[in-house]
Design an enzyme around this catalytic site. Structure first.
Site, short mmCIF file in Angstrom:
data_model
loop_
_atom_site.label_atom_id
_atom_site.label_comp_id
_atom_site.label_asym_id
_atom_site.label_seq_id
_atom_site.Cartn_x
_atom_site.Cartn_y
_atom_site.Cartn_z
N SER A 1 -18.41 26.54 18.83
CA SER A 1 -17.39 25.53 18.55
C SER A 1 -18.04 24.23 18.10
O SER A 1 -19.21 23.96 18.41
CB SER A 1 -16.55 25.25 19.80
OG SER A 1 -17.28 24.43 20.71
N ASP A 2 -17.29 23.43 17.35
CA ASP A 2 -17.69 22.05 17.21
C ASP A 2 -17.51 21.40 18.58
O ASP A 2 -16.85 21.93 19.47
CB ASP A 2 -16.83 21.35 16.14
CG ASP A 2 -17.53 20.15 15.53
OD1 ASP A 2 -18.48 19.62 16.16
OD2 ASP A 2 -17.15 19.72 14.43
N TRP A 3 -18.10 20.22 18.73
CA TRP A 3 -18.16 19.59 20.04
C TRP A 3 -16.76 19.16 20.49
O TRP A 3 -16.17 18.27 19.92
CB TRP A 3 -19.12 18.41 19.99
CG TRP A 3 -20.56 18.77 20.27
CD1 TRP A 3 -21.38 18.13 21.14
CD2 TRP A 3 -21.34 19.82 19.69
NE1 TRP A 3 -22.63 18.73 21.15
CE2 TRP A 3 -22.63 19.77 20.27
CE3 TRP A 3 -21.09 20.81 18.76
CZ2 TRP A 3 -23.65 20.66 19.94
CZ3 TRP A 3 -22.10 21.70 18.43
CH2 TRP A 3 -23.36 21.62 19.01
N GLY A 4 -16.25 19.84 21.51
CA GLY A 4 -14.92 19.53 22.03
C GLY A 4 -13.80 20.21 21.28
O GLY A 4 -12.64 19.80 21.40
#
Length: 819
Positions: free
Chosen positions: A243-246
């Site tokens: 995932s991208d961060w968050g």
């Protein structure tokens, strides 16, 4: 336990695995390790740790796997090579040089012990305002895919795993966490997925990163169609999907159809939540095993279990990354206008001014890179050897942050030392005695995620500048404060401007009438809370007399304008107009001198209509990296002929853009959905359909030489493969490079297909009078379109037009082929 560890050690040593390939041996080794993993260990493996790591499992000799941002340089706590931005890399149209770029990124990663480099970013340029355009490769899926493949091949050749991002349809920064990109199936596969597909199937990219946005109302980190059907089943991707961060928003849907790893840590993929879902039978351990296998296979295939990732490169060995950065800037800068052959400059008195004259501008956010070595355009001109140019500068025109250029700022009322006194605090409230003090003359800092001073925290610190401003002339000074997070300015202890709070980068301006010889107490305060940290304290003194005299005394004036890491960045969309005051400055200078050259720093198009007819030359410099000033000086002086070509179209006005009615959501409603109603007709495809001429078309770029195209031959090969050959001759007066572009048009299906689409290109360097034959081969996919009924690309039998051009609008040769 000893038996288990011994068995594992023997297993780790028993296979010789070729990097970049998930072979049967790699899969077998991963499966063997998984047999020894407890359920708790498997679950813990599905989330990152310490912001940029895959967690270690020491019991099984699984090391921490370190990641770093890096679309155009390794974003590390140590300075790294600041290469030109992705958009300039694409503007080179040079596969070999992009591969070298990737090698440089890989080498810098290895010397810092980084296993996974989070790049390239390959999202399509839909509109000029997207804050991350500078990281991407332009509006065309074929060009983006070709650049991405060479970038990935270069990075992974150095034993570093690349990560293609952001999957998919992340084409704006506005409301990126909650907006849905609503894209029809055909458009998705023809425009927004090809670069990802090519990265997986041709470059064998190690990892893929999800985007923040929703796609057709489903988050991309948990998207059954995007992840399971397309990425895994159709394309056969066997690597790690993170995932991208968050960007993870659920547990169960993510486990079933989403990413393998949640970054930066277990926010939704929490062990206790996963365990409860297992107990309730909603998910199975086999689903977890699949994800763990993806992670293990990836790190095994790159040898991360068998060697140290950090290496040293001895002086004189390895790639000279500074030289690579310079070569890229030379090759990617685009000359847009050169009326009456004003360029190259020779034997002229040249005045340089503007906001970006004495700095190297760069884009902001996770794509920003800190380098210990940069050359600005002004410095590059001054460094030129053998040049007969006479360089003058007037850096008080336009906002600047170097206080020495005015010599009007002092540390105290004695007016004995130039600059301002800087006081740093290890708290964000400016409380107590300063923890570090010094005198600074440049009030411009972009710390990113790093501490401002060794030994300081990376977050929750503050800074104050104090001193005296004593102008030598009466007039108007305009102060500009900028920061992420809060900032405020006091003059004579009175608040003049502020944005004191937790926020992303903002700027505020305020003008003040001042008198010569008087002293004005200055106090500028700043604090950082969390996340990235940057601040600027800039000024502009409006000296009309000096501006008029200096510009009229020059043979040519170079005005350096555009954006920077505070005004074009991840996290927000920028304006189509140039930053405040820059268009006015260009017009003012052009009213005093007819030979004006505008140099633009940006990741995409800007509004040139207010001034384009008043200047003689325009250079699109993008964000040219740490040697950008050297390359620009060489191009201005004629030492190097420009050879960059636009990877996007530049519109005359924003309303001309094909996405004008569909780039932003209707903000009156609360659904936060963006309809990609232009379909496949984005960029030059859309301009040709609407017959609205752009200011500068896709693929456009001027040279200091001229080229002739001839001898076009089309040869049909087996199946639907086609080979074209033609000759390019340099008929100009100097050596230079040209980019020949091959476009294909489907004559049978003109109603619903673009008039033509880029399907091949070659860059060739030619000496004066030299000719070379170019051969480009087209496979059947060059003639195909996505059929929504059969869910695949098909070639419709019929006649196809082939175009060879110097740009999408400058077609030199035409031919036909029937398939």
């Amino acid at each position: 336990m000893k038996t288990i560890l011994l068995s594992l050690l023997l297993l780790f040593c028993s296979f010789s695995v070729k990097a970049q390939r998930i072979t049967p041996d790699v899969q077998k080794r991963a499966d063997s390790i998984m047999k020894y993993m407890t359920l708790d260990e498997k679950i813990s493996y599905l989330a990152g740790t310490k912001d940029f790591y895959l967690r270690a499992i020491p019991r099984l000799h699984l090391p921490e796997i370190r990641m770093s941002d890096g679309p155009q340089g390794v974003r590390d706590k140590l300075p790294s090579t600041m290469f030109p931005c992705g958009m300039l890399a694409s503007a080179m149209w040079d596969r070999d040089l992009v591969y070298e770029f990737g090698q440089g990124l890989g080498q810098d990663s290895r010397t810092r012990g980084i296993h996974i480099l989070l790049g390239p970013a390959v999202n399509i340029y839909r509109a000029p305002m997207d804050g991350r355009n500078f990281e991407y490769f332009g509006e065309d899926p074929y060009l983006s895919g070709e650049v991405a493949c060479q970038y990935i091949n270069g990075v992974q050749s150095r034993g570093v795993a690349a990560c293609v991002k952001h999957f998919a349809a992340n084409n704006q920064e506005w409301d990126r966490y909650s907006v849905s990109s609503d894209v029809d199936e055909r458009t998705l596969h023809e425009i927004y997925l090809p670069a990802f597909k090519k990265a997986v199937q041709e470059a064998d990219v190690a990892t893929v990163m999800s985007s923040y946005n929703l796609l057709n109302d489903v988050y991309t980190s948990e998207h059954p169609y995007l992840v399971t059907e397309v990425l895994r089943n159709r394309w056969g991707f066997k690597g790690l999907f993170m995932s991208d961060w968050g960007a993870v928003h659920s547990c169960v849907p993510t486990i079933i159809n989403g990413v393998d790893v949640e970054m930066p840590g277990p926010d939704n993929l929490k062990p206790e939540v996963i365990m409860q879902a297992l107990k309730n039978g909603i998910i199975s351990e086999e689903m977890i095993d699949v994800k763990v296998a993806h992670i293990l296979r990836t790190i095994i295939s790159f040898g991360f279990l068998d060697r140290e990732q950090k290496i040293s490169v001895a002086p004189g060995q390895g790639l000279n990354t500074n030289e690579t950065s310079l070569k890229m800037a030379r090759a990617g800068v685009v000359l847009l206008k050169n009326e009456v052959d004003l360029l190259p400059l020779a034997g002229k008195r040249v005045l340089v001014l503007g906001d970006n004259a004495a700095v190297i501008a760069k884009g902001g956010g996770s794509g920003a890179v800190s380098s210990d070595h940069v050359v600005s355009l002004l410095q590059g001109l001054k460094n030129l050897k053998g040049s007969n140019l006479k360089i003058q500068s007037m850096l008080g025109v336009g906002f600047i942050t170097d206080l020495l250029y005015s010599n009007d700022f002092y540390t105290d009322e004695s007016l004995s030392q130039h600059g301002l006194k800087a006081s740093y605090y290890k708290n964000k409230s400016l409380n107590g005695k300063p923890d570090y003090e010094c005198v600074e003359t440049v009030t411009d800092h972009d710390w990113g995620d790093n501490a401002p001073i060794p030994g300081f925290p990376e977050n929750n610190f503050s800074l104050s500048y104090t001193g005296v401003y004593s102008p030598k002339k009466s007039g108007t000074i305009t102060f500009r404060g900028s920061g992420d997070d809060g900032y405020r300015l006091y003059v004579n202890n009175k608040l003049l401007l502020e944005d004191w709070g937790n926020h992303t980068f903002t700027s505020r301006e305020k003008a003040l009438e001042v008198e010569a010889g008087k002293s004005y107490k200055i106090r500028f305060e700043y604090f950082d809370s969390t996340g990235t940290a940057c601040m600027r304290f800039a000024y502009f003194f409006d000296d009309e007399e000096a501006l008029k005299a200096s510009t009229r005394n020059a043979d040519a004036v170079v005005v350096c304008v555009g954006f920077n890491s505070g005004t074009e960045s991840e996290g927000f969309d920028r304006t189509f107009d140039l930053p405040s005051g820059q268009a006015e400055l260009i017009n003012k200078v052009a009213s005093y001198n007819q030979n004006v050259i505008v140099v633009i720093n940006s990741g995409g198009a800007v509004n040139m209509l207010p001034w384009i007819d008043k200047v003689k030359a325009v250079i699109m410099a993008f964000y040219p990296g740490q040697e950008g000033g050297t390359a620009l000086a060489e191009i201005l002086s004629g030492k190097v002929s420009p050879s960059g070509k636009l990877p996007f179209s530049i519109e005359k006005q924003w309303s001309d853009n094909p996405t004008f009615n569909s780039y932003y959501d209707n903000r009156v409603t609360a659904d936060k959905r963006v309809q990609y109603s232009e379909g496949v007709f984005v960029g030059y495809r859309g301009y040709e359909r609407s017959q609205v001429a752009p200011l500068y078309p896709f693929g456009f770029g001027l040279s200091y030489s001229n080229f002739q195209y001839s001898d076009f031959v089309v040869k049909k090969l087996q199946g639907n493969n086609v080979e074209v050959t033609f000759k390019i001759s340099n008929i100009g007066k100097r050596a230079a490079a040209e980019v020949a572009q091959l476009y294909v048009g489907d004559m049978k299906n003109k109603a619903f297909r673009p008039a033509k689409e880029l399907k091949g290109y070659e860059k060739v360097f030619l000496k004066k009078g030299e000719s070379k034959e170019i051969t480009i081969k087209l496979k059947d996919d060059a003639f195909a379109y996505y059929d929504i009924n059969s869910k695949q690309f098909i070639v419709s039998p019929g006649e196809f037009q082939l175009y060879i051009g110097s740009s999408s609008q400058d077609i030199r040769l035409e031919g036909k082929v029937s398939l």
